[in-house]
Write a protein that holds these residues in place. Structure first.
Motif, PDB file in Angstrom:
ATOM      1  N   LYS A   1      -7.224  -2.947 -10.934  1.00 16.35           N
ATOM      2  CA  LYS A   1      -6.648  -2.966  -9.597  1.00 16.35           C
ATOM      3  C   LYS A   1      -5.561  -4.030  -9.511  1.00 16.35           C
ATOM      4  O   LYS A   1      -5.803  -5.200  -9.784  1.00 16.35           O
TER       5      LYS A   1
ATOM      6  N   TYR B   1       0.786  -1.225   0.000  1.00 17.08           N
ATOM      7  CA  TYR B   1       0.000   0.000   0.000  1.00 17.08           C
ATOM      8  C   TYR B   1       0.824   1.285   0.000  1.00 17.08           C
ATOM      9  O   TYR B   1       0.303   2.357   0.292  1.00 17.08           O
TER      10      TYR B   1
ATOM     11  N   THR C   1      -8.511   6.618 -12.546  1.00 19.53           N
ATOM     12  CA  THR C   1      -8.157   5.757 -11.414  1.00 19.53           C
ATOM     13  C   THR C   1      -9.178   4.654 -11.221  1.00 19.53           C
ATOM     14  O   THR C   1      -8.848   3.496 -11.002  1.00 19.53           O
TER      15      THR C   1
ATOM     16  N   GLN D   1      -0.493   3.659  -2.770  1.00 19.16           N
ATOM     17  CA  GLN D   1      -1.733   4.317  -2.356  1.00 19.16           C
ATOM     18  C   GLN D   1      -1.466   5.407  -1.323  1.00 19.16           C
ATOM     19  O   GLN D   1      -2.064   6.490  -1.373  1.00 19.16           O
TER      20      GLN D   1
END
Length: 374
Positions: free
Chosen positions: A252, A211, A247, A214
């Protein structure tokens, strides 16, 4: 002229409103779609696909629906398995379910808390009649794919008389994040354990992987100034909308624990090898444990397909992990090698690519128990 400009701005406002509403609707639709699509992905990828894994759950007393529920509670795709935590990046989200129960104190319970009040209800107060063990590691320590009472820490507690074992296993954690976690627990007043156990190997690397992309995007967005006045400022909402659409429509990508390299770099400094990072982390761990006067023991864990049976892992991943564990075992710091502890177990030892079956967890716990008792 003024009227014309007003008409233009009015039209732009209406258009912006419509696009924003559409984007919000798309956001909700895609979020719901991904949640529904991901909800039982582990169940479909492993349980439904491999009879050997179905057999593991059946022998452990789980029928098809129980297994599906267990995996939903483990991964929590619809609610989010993890929550943000400073320094370590994230931790397991507290929850009380049927098979997966995680306290507000950050540890997984060894059995369902609401049905049996026990000494693992808090890390704020020591039970003087019991010894305490803090058990750290990644998702294999946490017990992804098994119930509360089938994890390595849970089996270890059953093996040791008058001992409370706290399961601080967390997805993707490795030696450095484990070091940060134990020091922060002790610094802020958690009960000092008699022993701290660390199970390392599969997740080892030189940085926090999960992550970070992100987190970088979130920080970048939060640190930007407000839109400028003028024409460029008026256009920024449209740029934001386009970025939002890009996005959301992007595929993903899953976070992978497998390292493509065994060398790591910070800033413009020279690369450092995986084994050097691990050696440094073990030395730091030794200093932390000395500081708090705790007995700390690091175990090197079994690796899928190497001295253990995992019929579903591909050869590439198997070779990467084999190379990784070989490098880790070259360090000069003290550790106990459990990498061959599943050699005599002649069954499928994993419920997916890397997470141990209940039977394998018990074998590993028995090995650790024997070491502690001896």
């Amino acid at each position: 002229m003024n009227k014309t400009l007003k008409d233009i701005f009015f039209s732009l406002s209406i258009t912006s409103f419509i696009i924003l509403i559409s984007t919000a609707s798309l956001d909700i639709f895609l979020a719901t779609y991904y949640r529904l699509k991901s909800r039982d992905i582990r169940f479909k990828e492993y349980y439904l696909k491999y009879p050997s894994i179905q057999k593991i759950y059946k022998e452990s007393g789980f029928n098809k629906e129980d297994t599906k529920k267990l995996l939903r509670e483990t991964y929590e795709f619809n609610k989010g398995s993890w929550i943000y935590e400073t320094f370590t990046g994230f931790r397991e989200r507290p929850r009380e379910e049927v098979f997966v129960n995680i306290s507000q104190g950050g540890f997984r319970r060894n059995y369902k808390h609401s049905t049996k009040l026990n000494h693992l209800s808090t890390i704020n107060k020591k039970d003087n009649n019991k010894k305490i063990i803090y058990f750290f590691g990644g998702s294999t320590t946490f017990g992804y794919g098994v119930s509360d009472n089938q994890t390595i820490p849970a089996y270890l507690e059953k093996n040791l008389n008058e001992t409370a074992v706290f399961n601080f296993g967390r997805a993707y954690y490795y030696s450095e994040t484990e070091n940060i976690l134990i020091e922060r627990l002790l610094k802020f007043g958690a009960v000092k354990p008699d022993i701290a156990i660390f199970l390392d190997g599969i997740n080892e690397r030189g940085d926090i992987k999960a992550y970070q992309d992100q987190m970088n995007q979130l920080f970048s967005t939060a640190s930007k100034e407000r839109p400028e006045k003028g024409t460029l400022g008026l256009a920024k909402p449209y740029f934001w909308i386009l970025e939002k659409l890009k996005t959301k429509l992007a595929k993903k990508a899953r976070v992978s624990i497998y390292t493509s390299t065994n060398n790591f770099k910070l800033y413009d400094l020279p690369k450092i090898s995986l084994e050097s990072v691990f050696e440094s982390n073990l030395q730091t761990r030794k200093a932390i444990c000395s500081k708090y006067n705790i007995k700390c023991i690091t175990f090197i864990q079994p690796i899928p397909g190497n001295h253990s049976i995992n019929s579903i892992i591909d050869n590439e991943r198997k070779d990467i992990l084999k190379k990784q564990i070989t490098l880790l075992k070259t360090v000069d710091s003290e550790f106990i090698d459990l990498s061959k502890s599943l050699s005599d177990f002649k069954k499928q030892a994993y419920v997916d690519l890397i997470h141990y079956s209940p039977q394998a967890n018990k074998i590993i716990a028995d090995k650790i128990s024997s070491y502690l008792i001896d």
